[in-house]
Design an enzyme around this catalytic site. Structure first.
Site, PDB file in Angstrom:
ATOM      1  N   ALA A  93      -4.881   7.549  -3.797  1.00 42.86           N
ATOM      2  CA  ALA A  93      -3.635   6.956  -4.161  1.00 42.86           C
ATOM      3  C   ALA A  93      -3.725   5.662  -4.485  1.00 42.86           C
ATOM      4  O   ALA A  93      -3.562   4.652  -3.365  1.00 42.86           O
ATOM      5  CB  ALA A  93      -2.854   7.303  -2.805  1.00 42.86           C
ATOM      6  N   SER A 112       0.749  -1.228   0.119  1.00 39.74           N
ATOM      7  CA  SER A 112       0.012   0.171   0.019  1.00 39.74           C
ATOM      8  C   SER A 112       0.779   1.121  -0.136  1.00 39.74           C
ATOM      9  O   SER A 112       2.115   1.189  -0.386  1.00 39.74           O
ATOM     10  CB  SER A 112      -0.989  -0.113   1.198  1.00 39.74           C
ATOM     11  OG  SER A 112      -1.832   1.051   1.284  1.00 39.74           O
ATOM     12  N   ASN A 113       0.582   2.403   0.414  1.00 42.29           N
ATOM     13  CA  ASN A 113       1.070   3.608   0.530  1.00 42.29           C
ATOM     14  C   ASN A 113       0.475   4.433   1.648  1.00 42.29           C
ATOM     15  O   ASN A 113      -0.533   4.036   2.353  1.00 42.29           O
ATOM     16  CB  ASN A 113       1.095   4.311  -0.716  1.00 42.29           C
ATOM     17  CG  ASN A 113      -0.547   4.905  -1.101  1.00 42.29           C
ATOM     18  OD1 ASN A 113      -1.369   5.377  -0.334  1.00 42.29           O
ATOM     19  ND2 ASN A 113      -1.041   4.235  -2.176  1.00 42.29           N
ATOM     20  N   PRO A 114       1.148   5.425   2.246  1.00 44.52           N
ATOM     21  CA  PRO A 114       0.934   6.140   3.477  1.00 44.52           C
ATOM     22  C   PRO A 114      -0.436   6.940   3.381  1.00 44.52           C
ATOM     23  O   PRO A 114      -0.871   7.838   4.351  1.00 44.52           O
ATOM     24  CB  PRO A 114       2.045   6.927   3.738  1.00 44.52           C
ATOM     25  CG  PRO A 114       3.129   6.650   2.908  1.00 44.52           C
ATOM     26  CD  PRO A 114       2.220   6.312   1.607  1.00 44.52           C
TER      27      PRO A 114
END
Ligand code: C5P
Length: 226
Positions: A96, A29-31
């Site tokens: 995102a 994933s991403n933040p």
């Protein structure tokens, strides 16, 4: 008393990250926290828009008066967004979306092994590029993207604006303090199709959302007159 500015308009906003599982307990994933997208949905609903928010995993509460669809993976987000897209006056993709997913998803938790483990990744579908190609809401549908970059902000954002066939794109520099993932503020530049670049100061995400929705309204207004 003038009518609220997005009254009668159907607005789709996407928000948050996506999770792409390796197995039942691990994912790539991403933040992203969803703050920018939730702010956009909040502002559009306050302007009396009919707002549908498609959100990846986020701990934020559903904004007042917004219909919320929660999804996990990019493919779920794609399914949800594409199903809603034809009826929307404007689509703002602030999510995102993970560009890749693990090629294989193990049905059970993967066991530790000694040494290195290689993983294979597959490209996820680009939801916004698909919308730009097919323009499911017709030629007056307003399509807005975000570009989060760590270098060559303007060049990369402009390329995405053109390649994904958007009406405008909101570019933000991830290396700048007070901008990007998890922050309550954002310093962005808005790029238009005619080449105009609007540089905004560091603002709260809600203030950025107000500027973005001002532009959405302007674009929707133009569509009515031609
Ligand atoms: O190409 P990049 O991921 O930087 O593009 C960012 C924009 O495209 C964002 O608006 C994002 O929501 C959207 N996007 C998408 N589907 C993907 C990747 C990005 O809709 N798979």
């Amino acid at each position: 008393l003038t009518a609220p500015s997005l009254a009668g308009r159907r607005i789709l906003v996407s928000a948050g990250p996506t999770w792409e599982p390796f197995d039942p307990v691990r994912f790539i994933s991403n933040p992203s926290t969803g703050k920018m997208g939730y702010a956009l949905a909040t502002v559009a609903a306050r302007r009396s828009g009919e707002v549908h928010l498609v959100s990846g995993p986020s701990t934020l509460a559903a904004p007042q008066g917004v219909r919320l669809s929660k999804v996990v993976t990019a493919r779920e987000m794609q399914e949800s967004v594409l199903a809603l897209a034809p009826g929307m006056d404007a689509i703002v993709m602030a999510a995102a979306v993970s560009d890749f997913r693990p090629t294989e998803e193990a049905p059970q938790k993967i066991k530790k092994i000694a040494g290195e483990e290689a993983v294979r990744l597959t490209r996820n579908p680009d939801i916004l590029a698909a919308l730009g190609r097919s323009r499911p809401g017709g030629r007056h549908q307003v399509l807005v993207g975000f570009a989060a970059e760590t270098e060559n902000l303007i060049e990369n954002a402009r390329e995405k604006l053109i390649e994904k066939n958007l009406d405008f794109i909101v570019a933000n520099n991830l290396t700048q303090s007070g901008s990007g993932f998890g922050s309550d503020t954002n310093q962005v530049k808005i790029l238009d199709r005619d080449g105009t670049i609007t540089e905004l100061p560091c603002l709260t995400k809600e203030e950025v959302a107000e500027m973005v929705m001002d532009r959405v309204e302007q674009q929707l207004g133009k569509g009515e007159h031609d």
